[in-house]
Design a protein around this motif. Structure first.
Motif, PDB file in Angstrom:
ATOM      1  N   TYR A 141      46.301  13.961-145.589  1.00  0.00           N
ATOM      2  CA  TYR A 141      47.793  14.136-146.430  1.00  0.00           C
ATOM      3  C   TYR A 141      48.525  15.253-146.057  1.00  0.00           C
ATOM      4  N   GLU A 142      47.646  16.454-146.166  1.00  0.00           N
ATOM      5  CA  GLU A 142      48.431  17.829-145.943  1.00  0.00           C
ATOM      6  C   GLU A 142      49.104  17.695-144.589  1.00  0.00           C
ATOM      7  N   ALA A 143      48.523  17.261-143.537  1.00  0.00           N
ATOM      8  CA  ALA A 143      49.068  17.068-142.196  1.00  0.00           C
ATOM      9  C   ALA A 143      50.135  16.126-142.059  1.00  0.00           C
ATOM     10  N   VAL A 207      48.867  15.030-135.560  1.00  0.00           N
ATOM     11  CA  VAL A 207      47.699  15.528-135.170  1.00  0.00           C
ATOM     12  C   VAL A 207      47.841  17.063-134.951  1.00  0.00           C
ATOM     13  N   LYS A 208      48.889  17.325-134.361  1.00  0.00           N
ATOM     14  CA  LYS A 208      49.390  18.958-134.267  1.00  0.00           C
ATOM     15  C   LYS A 208      49.128  19.741-135.463  1.00  0.00           C
ATOM     16  N   GLU A 209      49.755  19.328-136.582  1.00  0.00           N
ATOM     17  CA  GLU A 209      49.663  19.825-137.742  1.00  0.00           C
ATOM     18  C   GLU A 209      48.359  19.915-138.369  1.00  0.00           C
ATOM     19  N   LEU A 210      47.516  18.919-138.129  1.00  0.00           N
ATOM     20  CA  LEU A 210      46.280  18.488-138.590  1.00  0.00           C
ATOM     21  C   LEU A 210      45.386  19.651-137.951  1.00  0.00           C
ATOM     22  N   ALA A 216      43.186  26.664-141.281  1.00  0.00           N
ATOM     23  CA  ALA A 216      43.885  27.181-142.454  1.00  0.00           C
ATOM     24  C   ALA A 216      43.003  26.929-143.692  1.00  0.00           C
ATOM     25  N   ASN A 217      42.451  25.647-143.510  1.00  0.00           N
ATOM     26  CA  ASN A 217      41.697  25.264-144.695  1.00  0.00           C
ATOM     27  C   ASN A 217      40.281  26.052-144.719  1.00  0.00           C
ATOM     28  N   LYS A 219      39.896  28.929-143.533  1.00  0.00           N
ATOM     29  CA  LYS A 219      40.095  30.548-144.014  1.00  0.00           C
ATOM     30  C   LYS A 219      40.096  30.513-145.677  1.00  0.00           C
ATOM     31  N   ILE A 220      40.801  29.392-146.032  1.00  0.00           N
ATOM     32  CA  ILE A 220      40.891  29.394-147.530  1.00  0.00           C
ATOM     33  C   ILE A 220      39.410  29.158-148.276  1.00  0.00           C
ATOM     34  N   GLU A 221      38.688  28.350-147.433  1.00  0.00           N
ATOM     35  CA  GLU A 221      37.274  28.168-148.043  1.00  0.00           C
ATOM     36  C   GLU A 221      36.420  29.495-147.872  1.00  0.00           C
ATOM     37  N   ASP A 222      36.679  30.155-146.876  1.00  0.00           N
ATOM     38  CA  ASP A 222      35.857  31.476-146.783  1.00  0.00           C
ATOM     39  C   ASP A 222      36.459  32.522-147.752  1.00  0.00           C
ATOM     40  N   TYR A 223      37.617  32.396-148.073  1.00  0.00           N
ATOM     41  CA  TYR A 223      38.206  33.363-149.162  1.00  0.00           C
ATOM     42  C   TYR A 223      37.670  33.040-150.360  1.00  0.00           C
ATOM     43  N   SER A 224      37.693  31.756-150.793  1.00  0.00           N
ATOM     44  CA  SER A 224      37.066  31.099-152.197  1.00  0.00           C
ATOM     45  C   SER A 224      35.671  31.376-152.337  1.00  0.00           C
ATOM     46  N   LEU A 225      34.660  31.352-151.233  1.00  0.00           N
ATOM     47  CA  LEU A 225      33.390  31.654-151.323  1.00  0.00           C
ATOM     48  C   LEU A 225      33.327  33.066-151.640  1.00  0.00           C
TER      49      LEU A 225
END
Length: 235
Positions: A141-143, A207-210, A216-217, A219-225
């Motif tokens: 969806y985001e892509a 697919v390019k944006e995916l 990016a996601n 990095k967000i997961e690592d940050y959130s963890l």
């Protein structure tokens, strides 16, 4: 290829399915020879598993509702099938008659419908159908929104699941389908998966944006963890 890597990273249970509504037999593609199927959406399953083939309208006649969404006319001897099927669904409480006019339908019946895994189809598809779990669907969806392949408020279909194809094609915008009970029965779609349908003309930019958003996601997961570790109460 970057396209394959981005799709592979989603951990899908099968390949995204390219579907083409065609006026001519696609060169180099064999006709479906696997026998009769209960519904046209059954073909999604075989393409998801890696098979490439084309069908004719008669291959879809066994499902009156699927024939309707694909603008396929039933022969005279099956003329009452759609009315009987809809009558059964209404009578069982599955749908209400007022819902029927709102079901998306192709503007005209295709002479041939081709299916195959998106990474190597030799025909020009109209839509790409992806079966995924919700976490992957969020990335899809985001892509789609980022690439212009979907609006922020994207449409979603419940029943019938096959209507997501004319919906995405007609609006030239991505759409969700939660997979109706019939579709899940005929395709074996797991209870924890749903569909996301992307217009084929926007697939490359999607697919390019995916690929960008997957990184990016992560990095967000690592940050959130890291932040979560500071709050032992939720572990």
């Amino acid at each position: 290829m970057a396209e394959h890597a981005a799709i592979k990273a989603l951990g899908l249970s099968g390949s995204p399915v390219a579907i083409g509504f065609l006026d001519e037999v696609p060169p180099g593609v064999e006709r479906w020879t696997g026998g009769e199927v209960p519904a046209g959406c059954t073909f999604w399953r075989f393409a998801k598993e890696g098979k490439t083939f084309y069908t004719e309208p008669s291959d879809h006649w066994n499902c009156a509702v699927g024939s309707y969404t694909h603008a396929i006319s039933l022969p005279p001897e099956r003329g009452a099938a759609l009315q009987d099927t809809v009558g059964f669904m209404v009578g069982s409480g599955y749908i209400e008659m007022s819902e029927v006019p709102g079901i998306p339908v192709l503007p005209e019946a295709p002479k041939f419908i081709a299916y195959g895994p998106v990474e190597n189809v030799p025909f020009q598809p109209d839509v790409i159908l992806i079966a995924s779990r919700p976490a992957a669907a969020m990335l899809l969806y985001e892509a789609a929104v980022r690439s212009g392949a979907a609006a922020a408020l994207s449409p979603a279909m419940g029943r019938p699941a096959c209507a997501v194809l004319p919906l995405a094609k007609g609006q030239d915008s991505s759409a969700f389908s939660f997979g109706c009970k019939g579709n899940r029965t005929y395709t074996g779609l797991p209870d924890d998966e749903l569909y996301f349908c992307v217009p084929a003309g926007k697939w490359e930019s999607f697919v390019k944006e995916l690929a960008t958003l997957e990184d990016a996601n992560q990095k967000i997961e690592d940050y959130s963890l890291g932040r979560r570790s500071q709050f032992p109460i939720i572990d």
